[in-house]
Write an enzyme that holds these catalytic residues in place. Structure first.
Site, PDB file in Angstrom:
ATOM      1  N   LYS A   1     -23.427  13.811  80.316  1.00  0.00           N
ATOM      2  CA  LYS A   1     -23.282  14.418  78.996  1.00  0.00           C
ATOM      3  C   LYS A   1     -24.349  15.493  78.856  1.00  0.00           C
ATOM      4  O   LYS A   1     -25.405  15.423  79.510  1.00  0.00           O
ATOM      5  CB  LYS A   1     -23.480  13.361  77.911  1.00  0.00           C
ATOM      6  CG  LYS A   1     -22.750  13.645  76.640  1.00  0.00           C
ATOM      7  CD  LYS A   1     -21.298  13.193  76.683  1.00  0.00           C
ATOM      8  CE  LYS A   1     -20.587  13.440  75.388  1.00  0.00           C
ATOM      9  NZ  LYS A   1     -19.241  12.901  75.361  1.00  0.00           N
TER      10      LYS A   1
ATOM     11  N   GLY B   1      -8.235   9.776  59.583  1.00  0.00           N
ATOM     12  CA  GLY B   1      -8.517  11.055  60.226  1.00  0.00           C
ATOM     13  C   GLY B   1      -7.281  11.585  60.927  1.00  0.00           C
ATOM     14  O   GLY B   1      -6.879  11.049  61.970  1.00  0.00           O
ATOM     15  N   VAL B   2      -6.653  12.609  60.352  1.00  0.00           N
ATOM     16  CA  VAL B   2      -5.465  13.177  61.003  1.00  0.00           C
ATOM     17  C   VAL B   2      -5.800  14.590  61.495  1.00  0.00           C
ATOM     18  O   VAL B   2      -5.185  15.573  61.122  1.00  0.00           O
ATOM     19  CB  VAL B   2      -4.207  13.139  60.099  1.00  0.00           C
ATOM     20  CG1 VAL B   2      -3.606  11.754  60.105  1.00  0.00           C
ATOM     21  CG2 VAL B   2      -4.517  13.564  58.658  1.00  0.00           C
ATOM     22  N   GLY B   3      -6.840  14.636  62.351  1.00  0.00           N
ATOM     23  CA  GLY B   3      -7.239  15.885  62.995  1.00  0.00           C
ATOM     24  C   GLY B   3      -6.445  16.046  64.287  1.00  0.00           C
ATOM     25  O   GLY B   3      -5.261  15.696  64.351  1.00  0.00           O
TER      26      GLY B   3
ATOM     27  N   VAL C   1      -6.440  14.479  67.230  1.00  0.00           N
ATOM     28  CA  VAL C   1      -5.848  13.267  67.815  1.00  0.00           C
ATOM     29  C   VAL C   1      -4.990  12.542  66.780  1.00  0.00           C
ATOM     30  O   VAL C   1      -3.853  12.147  67.069  1.00  0.00           O
ATOM     31  CB  VAL C   1      -6.946  12.313  68.348  1.00  0.00           C
ATOM     32  CG1 VAL C   1      -6.302  11.057  68.932  1.00  0.00           C
ATOM     33  CG2 VAL C   1      -7.809  12.998  69.387  1.00  0.00           C
TER      34      VAL C   1
HETATM   35  P1  NAD Z   1     -11.035  16.211  64.541  1.00  0.00           P
HETATM   36  O1  NAD Z   1     -12.321  16.745  64.008  1.00  0.00           O
HETATM   37  O2  NAD Z   1      -9.934  17.148  64.890  1.00  0.00           O
HETATM   38  O3  NAD Z   1     -10.404  15.140  63.495  1.00  0.00           O
HETATM   39  C1  NAD Z   1     -11.188  14.233  62.773  1.00  0.00           C
HETATM   40  C2  NAD Z   1     -10.560  14.122  61.392  1.00  0.00           C
HETATM   41  O4  NAD Z   1     -11.241  13.108  60.657  1.00  0.00           O
HETATM   42  C3  NAD Z   1     -10.685  15.415  60.564  1.00  0.00           C
HETATM   43  O5  NAD Z   1      -9.401  15.782  60.081  1.00  0.00           O
HETATM   44  C4  NAD Z   1     -11.630  15.045  59.435  1.00  0.00           C
HETATM   45  O6  NAD Z   1     -11.342  15.725  58.226  1.00  0.00           O
HETATM   46  C5  NAD Z   1     -11.355  13.541  59.317  1.00  0.00           C
HETATM   47  N1  NAD Z   1     -12.407  12.791  58.654  1.00  0.00           N
HETATM   48  C6  NAD Z   1     -13.739  12.974  58.680  1.00  0.00           C
HETATM   49  N2  NAD Z   1     -14.362  12.088  57.894  1.00  0.00           N
HETATM   50  C7  NAD Z   1     -13.393  11.308  57.353  1.00  0.00           C
HETATM   51  C8  NAD Z   1     -13.404  10.199  56.433  1.00  0.00           C
HETATM   52  N3  NAD Z   1     -14.539   9.703  55.934  1.00  0.00           N
HETATM   53  N4  NAD Z   1     -12.220   9.651  56.068  1.00  0.00           N
HETATM   54  C9  NAD Z   1     -11.064  10.138  56.560  1.00  0.00           C
HETATM   55  N5  NAD Z   1     -10.998  11.187  57.430  1.00  0.00           N
HETATM   56  C10 NAD Z   1     -12.145  11.753  57.824  1.00  0.00           C
HETATM   57  O7  NAD Z   1     -11.448  15.301  65.794  1.00  0.00           O
HETATM   58  P2  NAD Z   1     -10.497  14.783  66.970  1.00  0.00           P
HETATM   59  O8  NAD Z   1     -10.641  15.672  68.124  1.00  0.00           O
HETATM   60  O9  NAD Z   1      -9.156  14.472  66.426  1.00  0.00           O
HETATM   61  O10 NAD Z   1     -11.251  13.415  67.347  1.00  0.00           O
HETATM   62  C11 NAD Z   1     -11.165  12.295  66.497  1.00  0.00           C
HETATM   63  C12 NAD Z   1     -12.064  11.172  67.028  1.00  0.00           C
HETATM   64  O11 NAD Z   1     -11.625  10.787  68.338  1.00  0.00           O
HETATM   65  C13 NAD Z   1     -13.544  11.555  67.171  1.00  0.00           C
HETATM   66  O12 NAD Z   1     -14.326  10.404  66.940  1.00  0.00           O
HETATM   67  C14 NAD Z   1     -13.643  11.938  68.639  1.00  0.00           C
HETATM   68  O13 NAD Z   1     -14.970  11.775  69.122  1.00  0.00           O
HETATM   69  C15 NAD Z   1     -12.699  10.944  69.271  1.00  0.00           C
HETATM   70  N6  NAD Z   1     -12.149  11.381  70.544  1.00  0.00           N
HETATM   71  C16 NAD Z   1     -11.425  12.524  70.602  1.00  0.00           C
HETATM   72  C17 NAD Z   1     -10.877  12.922  71.823  1.00  0.00           C
HETATM   73  C18 NAD Z   1     -10.044  14.170  71.924  1.00  0.00           C
HETATM   74  O14 NAD Z   1      -9.357  14.334  72.943  1.00  0.00           O
HETATM   75  N7  NAD Z   1     -10.048  15.042  70.929  1.00  0.00           N
HETATM   76  C19 NAD Z   1     -11.068  12.147  72.982  1.00  0.00           C
HETATM   77  C20 NAD Z   1     -11.808  10.955  72.869  1.00  0.00           C
HETATM   78  C21 NAD Z   1     -12.337  10.586  71.653  1.00  0.00           C
END
Ligand code: NAD
Length: 341
Positions: free
Chosen positions: A78, A175-177, A179
């Protein structure tokens, strides 16, 4: 410092400081037993140098465990860039970081993480080949992470209910980002009933319309009655406060470091809630950037990602037989791969 290194069984810790580009960065290589160390580059503000060192060591170790159980030819590493209060030239900062990665000769491969973007990865890829996941190579990890989470949810349902069928199962996604959105789409196709929560109302509205999901206010997410809870937002969400109010059978989501402390795995076990260890279920993105970097086919990447479900079934079975938390069993399985002679 050496105590920390020994305790985490870290193999290398590298520091770089460069005034001209404002770069202050640390790269931790936990293990290269299974292949070059792969892990993202965080770019966030830290309260102290020590906080940054602790973070990078903990995260590098986590990547070794994740790669071992995902069965990819990769070690764990990392990087953190200590984010300056004001960045004068972001492109120059990331190119300087790329030089740092390059100096390690391929023992560490970097990727996107909190606070860094695919555009930053493009800058890095101008100065080193040891980067995976950028606009240049087109390796977006999020859809594959969502596919792995779906495989994990189906395995958890099979273990818990005797059927992997998700039709009419109630799944709550926090969290509907990147993933969470992709997961909502996959679950919708499976016929699941979706409850969703996000602090960004526009995202909630989008998923509500696209997949007929019902919104839950962020404050009430963890006490929502559902079959499966999928944390896909923040870390440390499974803590004393939230665990006391849980109203679900299964927790299976993508967020990293869901357990606030290791002991919370036992609390879930004692409550009879089946927990899919985060670094196992969310490994689809790692599989994508690892095998994508090695130019493997999309089909082989999908097949390996779907295999996450099988690994989780083994963990669930062993946890049941040995009456131990799934988080403990996952660590034991990873350590056996990493530390056996
Ligand atoms: P992202 O930032 O696109 O989505 C996260 C979402 O969570 C956002 O829409 C944000 O508004 C929402 N959020 C934040 N605080 C919140 C709360 N208190 N209540 C409800 N929603 C809330 O991130 P991502 O890339 O979708 O990743 C999501 C999680 O998965 C993270 O923890 C990340 O470390 C983990 N992860 C992601 C990947 C990947 O491929 N992107 C891989 C492994 C792990």
């Amino acid at each position: 410092m050496f105590d920390k290194i020994e305790q985490a069984r870290l193999s290398e810790l590298h520091f770089k400081s460069d005034d001209a580009s404002q770069l202050q960065a640390i790269i931790a290589i936990h293990s290269t037993k299974l292949g070059p160390a792969l892990g993202g580059c965080r770019c966030i503000e830290y309260s102290s140098d020590e906080a940054a060192i602790n973070d990078v060591i903990r995260l590098a170790r986590g990547m070794s465990y994740k790669a071992a159980l995902a069965k990819v030819p990769q070690g764990g590493g990392k990087a953190v860039i200590l984010k300056p209060k004001q960045i004068h030239d972001r492109a120059a900062l990331f190119r300087a970081f790329g030089q740092f990665v390059n100096e390690l000769g391929g023992r560490y491969i970097t990727a996107v993480d909190s606070g860094s973007t695919l555009d930053d990865m493009d800058q890095i890829s101008k100065v080193t080949p040891y980067i995976s996941g950028s606009n240049v190579d087109g390796l977006d990890p999020s859809p594959m992470t969502a596919l792995g989470v779906l495989a994990g949810i189906k395995s958890a349902a099979f273990h818990r209910y005797g059927s992997a069928d998700l039709a009419n199962r109630i799944v709550a996604i926090q969290g509907v980002g990147n993933v969470g959105f992709a997961l909502a789409e996959l679950l919708h196709k499976e016929g699941a009933r979706l409850l969703i929560s996000d602090v960004d109302n526009a995202k909630v509205e989008h998923v509500r319309r696209a997949f007929g999901a019902e919104a839950v206010t962020p404050d009430h997410f963890f006490d929502t009655e559902c079959d499966i809870l999928a944390p896909c937002g923040l870390g440390a969400v499974l803590n004393d406060n939230t665990i006391a109010t849980l109203n679900c059978d299964i927790i299976a989501g993508s967020a990293n470091n869901q357990l606030a402390e290791a002991r919370h795995g036992k609390l879930l076990h004692d409550k009879g809630i089946l927990y899919a260890p985060d670094y196992v279920i969310n490994a689809g993105g790692l599989i994508k950037v690892s095998l994508g970097h090695l130019h493997r086919s999309e089909q082989s990447i999908k097949t390996k990602t779907w295999g996450i479900g099988q690994t989780l079934l083994q963990i669930f079975e062993r946890a049941k037989v040995e009456n131990l938390p799934t988080s403990v069993i996952a660590d034991q399985m990873a350590e056996q791969i990493l530390y056996s002679k």
